[in-house]
Design an enzyme around this catalytic site. Structure first.
Site, PDB file in Angstrom:
ATOM      1  N   TYR A   1       0.832  -1.217   0.000  1.00 40.99           N
ATOM      2  CA  TYR A   1       0.000   0.000   0.000  1.00 40.99           C
ATOM      3  C   TYR A   1       0.859   1.256   0.000  1.00 40.99           C
ATOM      4  CZ  TYR A   1      -3.378   3.415   1.841  1.00 40.99           C
ATOM      5  OH  TYR A   1      -4.169   4.508   2.045  1.00 40.99           O
TER       6      TYR A   1
ATOM      7  N   ASN B   1       7.553  -2.141   2.937  1.00 46.08           N
ATOM      8  CA  ASN B   1       6.557  -1.123   3.271  1.00 46.08           C
ATOM      9  C   ASN B   1       5.956  -1.422   4.643  1.00 46.08           C
ATOM     10  OD1 ASN B   1       4.932   1.197   2.399  1.00 46.08           O
ATOM     11  ND2 ASN B   1       3.225  -0.223   2.300  1.00 46.08           N
TER      12      ASN B   1
ATOM     13  N   SER C   1       3.017  -3.333   4.302  1.00 46.91           N
ATOM     14  CA  SER C   1       3.244  -4.754   4.054  1.00 46.91           C
ATOM     15  C   SER C   1       4.637  -4.944   3.468  1.00 46.91           C
ATOM     16  CB  SER C   1       2.203  -5.296   3.066  1.00 46.91           C
ATOM     17  OG  SER C   1       0.884  -5.072   3.514  1.00 46.91           O
TER      18      SER C   1
ATOM     19  N   SER D   1      -0.267  -5.904   8.124  1.00 46.40           N
ATOM     20  CA  SER D   1       0.807  -6.149   7.169  1.00 46.40           C
ATOM     21  C   SER D   1       0.540  -7.410   6.359  1.00 46.40           C
ATOM     22  CB  SER D   1       2.140  -6.282   7.917  1.00 46.40           C
ATOM     23  OG  SER D   1       3.218  -6.332   7.010  1.00 46.40           O
ATOM     24  N   GLY D   2       0.632  -7.280   5.044  1.00 51.52           N
ATOM     25  CA  GLY D   2       0.607  -8.446   4.175  1.00 51.52           C
ATOM     26  C   GLY D   2       2.034  -8.900   3.937  1.00 51.52           C
TER      27      GLY D   2
END
Length: 357
Positions: A133, A205, A235, A273-274
């Site tokens: 993102y 990120n 993420s 967070s991914g």
């Protein structure tokens, strides 16, 4: 060219390849499109493209395994990777709201590049597209990434040195509340009678400032100025590549080790967070199964010799994240306006690490 972590004297362990980049793996190419604008709205975004078999003119699978430490994100194609153990085509990384257009472009690129295979075998395209993102630094709701941007990243993919920091999909990313982005690193893996390379590219990120740890030193606690938020809003995508002959179940286990690599940097894998990881191998090249032989004959490394490979993955991921931080350049925030995501202070970082070792 921006400095890298080792240029600051940070003593990362392990032996890197000649470029200390994912492109140290033979045949792997990386391309970028970077979008930067300030009017009529702030744009800091882009696309990163990784092609596992850059020189191949025929479509061939890349053996693969994927793992999600925390699934608050997207990486297309992983369902088939879990089942089949391979994917065909490129890997692209962009921002959260551009996965669709980048996937559309990657499909078009595959059909153009491998038209004969698609026509003769009635193929379908299932490229891998992942995201993080960038809405703090860029007008993500404006969906400024275009099909042409993604195609340009794919068409410009090449071997050699890889740009880092504010580039490609990493352009608008924040890492531990510093400016983050794209980072890469590699390790030479030496096994009995065999030598190979493991390379990594991250789109970083993730993380909060207090968590940031570099080479075991909690530097984030001492670099507390210009913080951006109190809850993680990002993420990390990690792509690991190797020329070692490893099987899909082994690649999934390599992908899992990316969690240990980012953990060395301090993140616990926050709720927002991914943290999604993909590992692929360019070894054991085969034809498409649709016109391949009845039996596959594959070479593989014995699991009992994998500790060196796992260590290489952990070390390379750890260094790639710091490379992203060191290469990044300060960027004004879009939401909220008036702030700034500052690049990490190189001198302060180096002094903190040196002062406690």
């Amino acid at each position: 060219m921006r400095p890298r972590a080792r240029d600051l004297g940070l003593p990362f362990p392990g032996t890197p390849g000649p470029l200390n980049a994912i492109t140290d793996v033979p045949g792997v190419g990386v391309g970028f499109t970077t979008r930067i604008a300030d009017t009529p709205t702030q744009v800091r975004t882009g696309v990163t493209a990784i092609i596992p078999r850059l020189g191949d003119r025929e479509l061939r699978p890349a053996w693969a395994g994927a793992f999600a430490l925390n699934g608050n994100g997207e990486m297309t194609g992983t369902h088939w990777i879990h089942d089949a153990g391979y994917f065909c085509g490129p890997v692209c990384i962009t921002n959260t709201h551009s996965v669709g257009i980048v996937h559309h472009a990657a499909v078009r690129w595959m059909i153009r590049r491998y038209r004969r295979d698609f026509d003769d075998l009635h193929l379908w395209a299932m490229p891998v597209v992942a995201e993080t993102y960038d809405g703090v630094l860029s007008d993500i709701y404006g969906q400024h990434v275009t099909e042409a941007d993604a195609l340009a990243a794919l068409e410009t993919a090449r071997g050699g040195p890889v740009a880092e920091g504010n580039v490609g999909g990493g352009t608008g990313m924040i890492c531990y509340e510093f400016k983050g982005g794209t980072g890469t690193a590699s390790r030479v893996v030496t096994l009995p009678g065999h030598r190979g390379t493991l390379g990594v590219l991250v789109q970083a990120n993730h993380g909060l400032r207090d968590w940031l740890t570099v080479l075991g030193v909690p530097v984030g606690r001492h670099l507390s100025d210009d913080r951006l938020y109190t809850q993680e809003q990002g993420s990390i995508i990690v792509i690991l590549a190797t020329d070692l002959p490893v099987l899909p179940h082994q690649l999934r286990r390599i992908a899992k080790r990316a969690a240990l690599g980012i953990g060395r940097g301090g993140t616990p894998g926050g709720n927002n967070s991914g943290d999604i990881f993909l590992a692929f191998s360019v070894a054991n090249a085969i034809e498409l199964p649709q016109h391949g032989a009845l039996r596959w004959q594959l070479e593989a490394i014995n699991d009992e010799h994998f500790d060196a490979i796992y260590l290489a993955a952990v070390e390379a991921v750890e260094e790639a994240v710091v490379n992203a931080l060191v290469a990044a350049e300060s960027t004004p925030t879009f939401r909220p306006a008036g702030g700034i995501a500052r690049a990490i202070d190189h001198d302060a970082l180096a002094a903190l690490v040196r002062g406690t070792r």
